[in-house]
Motif scaffolding. Structure first.
Motif, PDB file in Angstrom:
ATOM      1  N   ILE A  32      55.170  27.466  53.625  1.00  3.95           N
ATOM      2  CA  ILE A  32      53.910  27.775  52.601  1.00  3.95           C
ATOM      3  C   ILE A  32      53.839  26.413  51.748  1.00  3.95           C
TER       4      ILE A  32
ATOM      5  N   GLN B  82      50.231  34.260  50.549  1.00  2.00           N
ATOM      6  CA  GLN B  82      51.668  33.710  50.881  1.00  2.00           C
ATOM      7  C   GLN B  82      52.604  34.273  49.876  1.00  2.00           C
TER       8      GLN B  82
ATOM      9  N   THR C  95      53.813  36.162  44.807  1.00  2.00           N
ATOM     10  CA  THR C  95      52.779  36.209  45.988  1.00  2.00           C
ATOM     11  C   THR C  95      51.860  35.257  45.225  1.00  2.00           C
ATOM     12  N   PHE C  96      50.962  34.483  46.212  1.00  2.00           N
ATOM     13  CA  PHE C  96      50.020  33.633  45.973  1.00  2.00           C
ATOM     14  C   PHE C  96      48.892  33.743  46.914  1.00  2.00           C
TER      15      PHE C  96
ATOM     16  N   GLY D 276      47.367  28.651  47.474  1.00  3.85           N
ATOM     17  CA  GLY D 276      48.857  28.430  46.921  1.00  3.85           C
ATOM     18  C   GLY D 276      48.599  28.666  45.311  1.00  3.85           C
ATOM     19  N   HIS D 277      47.515  29.474  44.895  1.00  4.11           N
ATOM     20  CA  HIS D 277      47.506  29.872  43.154  1.00  4.11           C
ATOM     21  C   HIS D 277      48.312  31.079  43.307  1.00  4.11           C
ATOM     22  N   TYR D 278      49.261  31.070  42.279  1.00  2.00           N
ATOM     23  CA  TYR D 278      50.026  32.071  41.700  1.00  2.00           C
ATOM     24  C   TYR D 278      49.167  33.399  41.542  1.00  2.00           C
TER      25      TYR D 278
ATOM     26  N   VAL E  63      52.357  26.077  47.628  1.00  5.20           N
ATOM     27  CA  VAL E  63      52.105  26.695  46.496  1.00  5.20           C
ATOM     28  C   VAL E  63      51.972  25.620  45.211  1.00  5.20           C
ATOM     29  N   ARG E  64      51.168  26.214  44.423  1.00  4.42           N
ATOM     30  CA  ARG E  64      51.116  25.217  43.087  1.00  4.42           C
ATOM     31  C   ARG E  64      52.169  25.767  42.287  1.00  4.42           C
TER      32      ARG E  64
ATOM     33  N   VAL F 140      49.728  20.986  45.293  1.00  2.77           N
ATOM     34  CA  VAL F 140      50.288  22.005  46.051  1.00  2.77           C
ATOM     35  C   VAL F 140      51.336  21.407  46.676  1.00  2.77           C
TER      36      VAL F 140
ATOM     37  N   HIS G 220      53.545  33.850  55.109  1.00  8.65           N
ATOM     38  CA  HIS G 220      52.248  34.252  55.015  1.00  8.65           C
ATOM     39  C   HIS G 220      52.020  35.731  55.270  1.00  8.65           C
TER      40      HIS G 220
END
Length: 158
Positions: free
Chosen positions: A112, A27, A58-59, A63-65, A114-115, A6, A22
């Protein structure tokens, strides 16, 4: 140091990460950015190929898309024809970004994490992509070209 699963991205007001944070469902990462299609080599007429996009990714909270809203406001050539006023390409892109951000319930601007993800729209690469050369590995946000690397504190390099 290896790329973390992440990637932290620091919120920096009045910078290129001023529209991240957020909202009620997770996120978001948003921007207005120019881009060329993948593989395009600038030559005569490049002004028609350089496009201005409004982008909202957006996630979920981990942090997953989730999804992207990507809208082309116009080209560099169109921006040069009408550089100022409400009908300029840049003004249209900024107005669309404001509308997208207003649609996010309980929005707050903050750091944030994210992945990596990627998608192609109009032949343009969008996403947070892991890159590697002989010396280092980093994450790069496309098409914005913001690089995130060790010490993985969320700050970016261009």
């Amino acid at each position: 140091m290896a790329v973390p699963p992440v990637i932290p991205i620091a919120y920096e007001p009045k910078s290129r990460t001023e529209t991240i944070g957020h909202y009620a469902d997770g996120q978001f990462l948003a921007s207005v950015t120019y881009a060329f299609p993948e593989g395009y080599r600038p030559d005569d007429g490049w002004e028609e190929h350089k496009r201005l996009y409004t982008v909202l990714h957006t996630f979920d909270s981990q942090g997953h898309y989730r999804d992207s809203e990507i809208w082309c406001a116009g080209t560099w050539a169109e921006q040069q024809l009408t550089p100022d006023g409400e009908s300029s390409v840049l003004s249209l892109a900024r107005a669309h970004l404001a509308k997208l951000l207003r649609s996010l319930p309980r929005r707050s601007y903050t750091d944030i994490a994210v992945r990596p993800f990627q998608l192609i729209v109009d032949g343009v690469l969008f996403g947070l992509v892991i890159k590697k050369d002989e010396e280092e590995t980093w994450a790069e946000l496309y098409p914005d070209r913001l690089g995130f690397a060790d010490p993985w504190d969320g700050t970016y390099d261009t």
